[in-house]
Design a protein around this motif. Structure first.
Motif, PDB file in Angstrom:
ATOM      1  N   MET A   1       0.830  -1.202   0.000  1.00  0.00           N
ATOM      2  CA  MET A   1       0.000   0.000   0.000  1.00  0.00           C
ATOM      3  C   MET A   1       0.871   1.260   0.000  1.00  0.00           C
ATOM      4  SD  MET A   1      -3.132   0.986   2.567  1.00  0.00           S
ATOM      5  CE  MET A   1      -2.147   0.696   4.039  1.00  0.00           C
ATOM      6  N   VAL A   2       1.923   1.250   0.810  1.00  0.00           N
ATOM      7  CA  VAL A   2       2.822   2.409   0.870  1.00  0.00           C
ATOM      8  C   VAL A   2       3.563   2.578  -0.453  1.00  0.00           C
ATOM      9  CG1 VAL A   2       4.840   3.388   2.019  1.00  0.00           C
ATOM     10  CG2 VAL A   2       3.077   2.222   3.376  1.00  0.00           C
ATOM     11  N   TRP A   3       4.140   1.490  -0.945  1.00  0.00           N
ATOM     12  CA  TRP A   3       4.884   1.553  -2.208  1.00  0.00           C
ATOM     13  C   TRP A   3       3.955   1.913  -3.368  1.00  0.00           C
ATOM     14  CZ3 TRP A   3       8.855   2.498  -4.895  1.00  0.00           C
ATOM     15  CH2 TRP A   3       9.045   1.974  -6.175  1.00  0.00           C
ATOM     16  N   ASN A   4       2.770   1.341  -3.354  1.00  0.00           N
ATOM     17  CA  ASN A   4       1.787   1.573  -4.404  1.00  0.00           C
ATOM     18  C   ASN A   4       1.410   3.051  -4.500  1.00  0.00           C
ATOM     19  OD1 ASN A   4       0.068   0.870  -6.436  1.00  0.00           O
ATOM     20  ND2 ASN A   4      -1.390  -0.237  -5.171  1.00  0.00           N
ATOM     21  N   ALA A   5       1.309   3.708  -3.350  1.00  0.00           N
ATOM     22  CA  ALA A   5       0.932   5.122  -3.324  1.00  0.00           C
ATOM     23  C   ALA A   5       2.098   6.023  -3.727  1.00  0.00           C
ATOM     24  CB  ALA A   5       0.433   5.498  -1.933  1.00  0.00           C
ATOM     25  N   ILE A   6       3.307   5.649  -3.316  1.00  0.00           N
ATOM     26  CA  ILE A   6       4.464   6.504  -3.557  1.00  0.00           C
ATOM     27  C   ILE A   6       4.943   6.448  -5.001  1.00  0.00           C
ATOM     28  CG2 ILE A   6       6.918   6.798  -3.025  1.00  0.00           C
ATOM     29  CD1 ILE A   6       6.305   5.936  -0.174  1.00  0.00           C
ATOM     30  N   ASN A   7       4.948   5.255  -5.590  1.00  0.00           N
ATOM     31  CA  ASN A   7       5.624   5.123  -6.888  1.00  0.00           C
ATOM     32  C   ASN A   7       4.911   5.845  -8.027  1.00  0.00           C
ATOM     33  OD1 ASN A   7       3.566   3.383  -7.879  1.00  0.00           O
ATOM     34  ND2 ASN A   7       4.668   1.549  -7.227  1.00  0.00           N
ATOM     35  N   ASP A   8       3.594   6.020  -7.935  1.00  0.00           N
ATOM     36  CA  ASP A   8       2.874   6.679  -9.033  1.00  0.00           C
ATOM     37  C   ASP A   8       3.247   8.152  -9.190  1.00  0.00           C
ATOM     38  OD1 ASP A   8       0.563   4.802 -10.272  1.00  0.00           O
ATOM     39  OD2 ASP A   8       0.946   4.262  -8.194  1.00  0.00           O
ATOM     40  N   PRO A   9       3.119   8.972  -8.126  1.00  0.00           N
ATOM     41  CA  PRO A   9       3.533  10.371  -8.307  1.00  0.00           C
ATOM     42  C   PRO A   9       5.037  10.502  -8.535  1.00  0.00           C
ATOM     43  CG  PRO A   9       2.970   9.939  -6.007  1.00  0.00           C
ATOM     44  CD  PRO A   9       2.525   8.749  -6.797  1.00  0.00           C
ATOM     45  N   LEU A  10       5.827   9.594  -7.961  1.00  0.00           N
ATOM     46  CA  LEU A  10       7.273   9.634  -8.170  1.00  0.00           C
ATOM     47  C   LEU A  10       7.609   9.414  -9.641  1.00  0.00           C
ATOM     48  CD1 LEU A  10      10.183   9.697  -7.061  1.00  0.00           C
ATOM     49  CD2 LEU A  10       9.980   7.228  -6.686  1.00  0.00           C
ATOM     50  N   PHE A  11       7.085   8.330 -10.216  1.00  0.00           N
ATOM     51  CA  PHE A  11       7.327   8.058 -11.627  1.00  0.00           C
ATOM     52  C   PHE A  11       6.681   9.122 -12.509  1.00  0.00           C
ATOM     53  CE2 PHE A  11       7.771   3.253 -10.671  1.00  0.00           C
ATOM     54  CZ  PHE A  11       9.125   3.418 -10.436  1.00  0.00           C
ATOM     55  N   GLY A  12       5.531   9.645 -12.069  1.00  0.00           N
ATOM     56  CA  GLY A  12       4.864  10.691 -12.836  1.00  0.00           C
ATOM     57  C   GLY A  12       5.722  11.929 -12.966  1.00  0.00           C
ATOM     58  N   TYR A  13       6.315  12.352 -11.863  1.00  0.00           N
ATOM     59  CA  TYR A  13       7.170  13.535 -11.912  1.00  0.00           C
ATOM     60  C   TYR A  13       8.424  13.270 -12.736  1.00  0.00           C
ATOM     61  CZ  TYR A  13       9.646  17.725 -10.585  1.00  0.00           C
ATOM     62  OH  TYR A  13      10.310  18.922 -10.632  1.00  0.00           O
ATOM     63  N   ILE A  14       9.016  12.072 -12.561  1.00  0.00           N
ATOM     64  CA  ILE A  14      10.226  11.732 -13.315  1.00  0.00           C
ATOM     65  C   ILE A  14       9.941  11.736 -14.821  1.00  0.00           C
ATOM     66  CG2 ILE A  14      11.830   9.853 -13.840  1.00  0.00           C
ATOM     67  CD1 ILE A  14      11.742   9.113 -10.866  1.00  0.00           C
ATOM     68  N   GLN A  15       8.820  11.132 -15.229  1.00  0.00           N
ATOM     69  CA  GLN A  15       8.510  11.045 -16.654  1.00  0.00           C
ATOM     70  C   GLN A  15       8.184  12.409 -17.258  1.00  0.00           C
ATOM     71  OE1 GLN A  15       5.497   8.048 -17.262  1.00  0.00           O
ATOM     72  NE2 GLN A  15       6.885   6.362 -16.831  1.00  0.00           N
ATOM     73  N   ASP A  16       7.630  13.312 -16.462  1.00  0.00           N
ATOM     74  CA  ASP A  16       7.297  14.641 -16.981  1.00  0.00           C
ATOM     75  C   ASP A  16       8.503  15.584 -16.989  1.00  0.00           C
ATOM     76  OD1 ASP A  16       4.664  14.346 -17.729  1.00  0.00           O
ATOM     77  OD2 ASP A  16       3.855  14.884 -15.773  1.00  0.00           O
ATOM     78  N   ASN A  17       9.564  15.272 -16.197  1.00  0.00           N
ATOM     79  CA  ASN A  17      10.645  16.238 -16.028  1.00  0.00           C
ATOM     80  C   ASN A  17      12.048  15.690 -16.287  1.00  0.00           C
ATOM     81  OD1 ASN A  17       9.264  18.794 -14.630  1.00  0.00           O
ATOM     82  ND2 ASN A  17       8.347  16.955 -13.764  1.00  0.00           N
TER      83      ASN A  17
END
Length: 466
Positions: free
Chosen positions: A55-71
């Motif tokens: 649950m913790v990893w599932n919540a963290i990785n989406d915005p993390l990867f989202g920011y990385i892919q956009d920037n």
């Protein structure tokens, strides 16, 4: 864009990732809970620990990867197509992790708990990396509502084909009873899925592609790092202060919960509430397959309705349907076995079908954010990732809550190797299961109706070009 035999090449390329991911995701979500509970005999404590970590990893990785892919300055991250192309093989390998035990597990073995943690986190991490890039492609291929409906149409055909993996897996492995056949089928699916997703990485394009290339070239001479906590917080705050985004996230959280509830426990509920002399193993396989195949057919058939009424009204109607169906089933009771089987399948179909439309409101939110903040390019991955930050925990909460409730009524005793347990011992368990399959959808439907009603982007289907 060239058309060959009436096929839209870009839509076809986009949908190939859906085909590959659909084949793997449906099998993973449908079988992993039963596998670890019944075959690997994981303890309730270890199961909950794994779900909390997930649950913790599932919540963290989406915005993390989202920011990385956009920037990110690296093409393998910033270019949507490259993220899919390079991530696909690792995604397929992660899919295979749960189906091959690390040893012969004894009941309550700690290693089975570690196995579940690794399998869940690896699979979701690679799933997020690949599918977040695909979600961003959806918003960036075009801002035209017509084009997006075309992508949805191709997507549903791909999902329809991909979801047949559940049907064939059930028939070939006798619903996982023949585990060697199940493992062989999983390897075949992983290979096919990799090929499909690599096709997207090679041949899909977006209207922002040239701008991304120019940005990459311009950044080659720059040494400033774009990835800073201040910019993460600033962009996330801008996204989260949008009323429509908050409304959507609230509604979507309960949709993800409901979807996980259906995917993880439909087989368990059906096996316990519907006698085997009523539904044979092959009929059950068809029933389980229908729960994944029919949603795509329903969305394809509703294409004209989407054009006429828009996704907002279609989604709202689905909530009313789910609530009314659950109330009727609850009043009738669990004795009508064929009706119960139909209800379980129909509920799963409606939940899956409405969830398939959720890229449309998210894409509209991306467009609104682009216009409001006058951005040079859309923050597609960040919007999809921030949405996942708040909704993905529901994927873990659903199995944790349901397993806890079922074990209160003796479900864990079903896994003990007892020759013929007294059926009367499980009457309370069966009642609990029936209440769950009726009251959970009913309560969720009420909450979703209240949450979804204030969403204000209701008529994007009436605007040809935004």
């Amino acid at each position: 864009m060239n058309f060959v035999l009436g096929i839209h090449p870009n839509a076809l390329a986009y949908s190939m990732t859906t085909l590959g991911a659909g084949m793997m995701n449906s099998i993973f979500n449908f079988y992993y809970v039963k596998l670890f509970l019944n075959r690997y005999k994981i303890s309730e404590v270890a199961f909950h620990q794994a779900q909390v970590v997930f649950m913790v990893w599932n919540a963290i990785n989406d915005p993390l990867f989202g920011y990385i892919q956009d920037n990110s300055k690296f093409a393998c991250c910033s270019r949507r197509q490259f993220s899919i192309l390079y991530g696909a093989p690792f995604y397929a390998l992660a899919f295979l992790l749960p189906w091959f035990p690390w040893k012969h597990y004894e009941e309550g073995d700690w290693l089975s708990g570690l196995h579940l943690i690794v399998a869940l986190c690896a699979f979701d991490g690679l799933l997020t990396f690949v599918l977040l890039a695909q979600c961003a492609l959806f918003a960036e291929i075009s801002t035209r509502h017509e084009t997006r409906l075309q992508l949805i149409k191709y997507n549903q055909v791909a999902t329809l084909i991909g979801s047949t993996s559940i049907l064939f897996c059930g028939l070939i492995s006798d619903n996982m009873e023949n585990f060697a056949y199940f493992q062989a089928f999983a390897v075949l699916i992983a290979a096919l899925a990799t090929a499909c997703m690599c096709y997207t990485g090679k041949y899909s394009t977006s209207q922002y592609e040239q701008r991304e290339i120019c940005t990459e070239n311009a950044n080659l001479g720059s040494s400033d790092g774009a990835l800073s906590w201040s910019s993460v917080i600033s962009l996330t705050k801008q996204i989260m202060t949008e009323k429509n985004f908050l409304v959507f996230v609230t509604m979507n959280f309960f949709q993800v919960f409901h979807l996980a509830f259906c995917n993880n426990f439909m087989m368990i509920f059906a096996d316990n509430l519907i006698p085997k002399d009523i539904l044979s193993s092959s009929v059950r396989s068809i029933m389980y397959g229908a729960g994944f195949i029919c949603p795509q057919c329903l969305v394809l058939l509703s294409h004209a309705s989407l054009k006429k009424f828009g996704y907002y009204r279609i989604i709202l109607f689905s909530f009313y349907f789910e609530g009314v169906a659950a109330a009727i089933m609850f009043v009738l009771g669990p004795e009508y076995f064929y009706l119960l089987a139909f209800y379980l399948t129909t509920n799963m179909v409606i939940v899956q079908a409405s969830f398939s439309l959720f890229n449309l409101p998210l894409a509209d939110i991306v467009d609104a954010d682009l216009i409001k903040h006058k951005r040079r390019s859309p923050l597609s991955s960040m919007v999809f990732g921030t949405n996942a930050l708040f909704t993905k925990p529901a994927q873990s909460l659903a199995p944790m809550l349901v397993v806890t409730i079922l074990n209160q009524f003796g479900y864990e005793n079903l896994n003990n190797e007892v020759a013929q347990p007294d059926p009367s011992l499980f009457l309370g368990l069966h009642d609990a299961m029936f209440y769950l399959i009726c009251l959970v959808p009913l309560c969720i439907a009420v909450i979703q109706i209240l949450a979804w009603t204030p969403f204000s982007i209701q008529n994007s289907h009436m605007t040809a070009v935004r």
